[in-house]
Enzyme design. Structure first.
Site, short mmCIF file in Angstrom:
data_model
loop_
_atom_site.label_atom_id
_atom_site.label_comp_id
_atom_site.label_asym_id
_atom_site.label_seq_id
_atom_site.Cartn_x
_atom_site.Cartn_y
_atom_site.Cartn_z
N HIS A 1 0.83 -1.21 0.00
CA HIS A 1 0.00 0.00 0.00
C HIS A 1 0.87 1.26 0.00
O HIS A 1 0.69 2.15 -0.85
CB HIS A 1 -0.91 -0.02 1.23
CG HIS A 1 -1.88 1.10 1.29
ND1 HIS A 1 -3.20 0.97 0.91
CD2 HIS A 1 -1.74 2.41 1.68
CE1 HIS A 1 -3.82 2.13 1.06
NE2 HIS A 1 -2.95 3.01 1.52
N GLU A 2 1.80 1.33 0.93
CA GLU A 2 2.60 2.55 1.05
C GLU A 2 3.64 2.66 -0.08
O GLU A 2 3.92 3.77 -0.55
CB GLU A 2 3.30 2.57 2.42
CG GLU A 2 2.35 2.70 3.59
CD GLU A 2 1.43 3.91 3.48
OE1 GLU A 2 1.87 4.96 2.97
OE2 GLU A 2 0.26 3.81 3.90
N HIS B 1 1.97 4.24 -3.07
CA HIS B 1 1.85 5.70 -2.94
C HIS B 1 3.16 6.38 -3.33
O HIS B 1 3.17 7.33 -4.13
CB HIS B 1 1.51 6.07 -1.49
CG HIS B 1 0.10 5.83 -1.10
ND1 HIS B 1 -0.98 6.17 -1.90
CD2 HIS B 1 -0.43 5.30 0.04
CE1 HIS B 1 -2.10 5.85 -1.28
NE2 HIS B 1 -1.79 5.32 -0.10
#
Length: 213
Positions: free
Chosen positions: A25-26, A29
């Site tokens: 997820h990170e 980003h």
């Protein structure tokens, strides 16, 4: 088997899935932000597959004990993006999209286990495959839950970023002012049960489709 032993066994299976979900997820980003012109995540050491760089203690514990949680947000300077409003949407959406992709890959991997039913495997192989099967199953659920939770249209969640990027500039500026209260609002919604009522139906729908349930 005692409740404590069962909890430890369940956590040992879920923890790798949790770490992978938060890391994907990170990283997503940071990767999209870097590609769109903002190197902040890369320069701060957050564009990495090392889960320790992304862990938020409270958010990780929340994922262990509840269906939702979060990682330490990747730093993004939206002023560095080539097209700040459009690219902000892309950066925000990258995290949930990465989780849904990972959930889909794990769901496809689970199909490999379906072909082993009825096969006379040795006992050691079954003992090895069972926790892997459980880990993949949990990974589907955790990634879907993390994606949908982050799509709640409340700043500082990803859904709030997407909404801010879609609103006209004046309305987006007004909406962005609530971000300083966003975490408190989110905690109130979580402890009141409102978040569960909001996200469980889509989590059940998406996870059910992926798992064939």
């Amino acid at each position: 088997m005692s409740d404590l032993t069962q909890f430890i066994l369940n956590t040992s299976v879920r923890l790798p899935a949790i770490l992978a979900a938060l890391t994907f997820h990170e990283y997503a980003h940071g990767w999209v932000a870097d590609k769109r012109g903002d190197p902040t995540a890369r320069l701060s050491g957050r564009l990495t597959w090392n889960p320790l760089a992304h862990l938020d203690l409270v958010g990780t514990l929340a994922l262990i004990f509840t269906p939702v949680g979060w990682a330490k947000p990747v730093p993004v300077n939206f002023d560095n993006l080539r097209h700040p409003r459009r690219d902000m949407i892309l950066v925000a959406a990258a995290g949930p999209c990465a989780n849904l992709i990972l959930a889909s890959v794990c769901a496809l991997s689970l199909q490999l286990f379906d072909g082993t039913e009825g096969v006379d495997e040795s006992a050691w192989l079954l003992r090895w495959l069972t926790p892997v099967h459980l880990m993949l199953h949990w990974s589907v659920l955790i990634n879907v839950a993390l994606a949908i939770f982050n799509l709640i249209p409340l700043l500082p969640l990803d859904g709030g970023r997407v909404l801010a990027g879609l609103l006209p500039p004046r309305q987006a500026a007004s909406y962005s002012r609530i971000e300083r209260y966003g975490f408190v609002i989110l905690m109130v919604l979580m402890f009141s049960g409102a978040v569960d009522r909001l996200i469980w139906p889509p989590i059940a729908l998406v996870a059910g489709l992926l798992l064939g349930v």
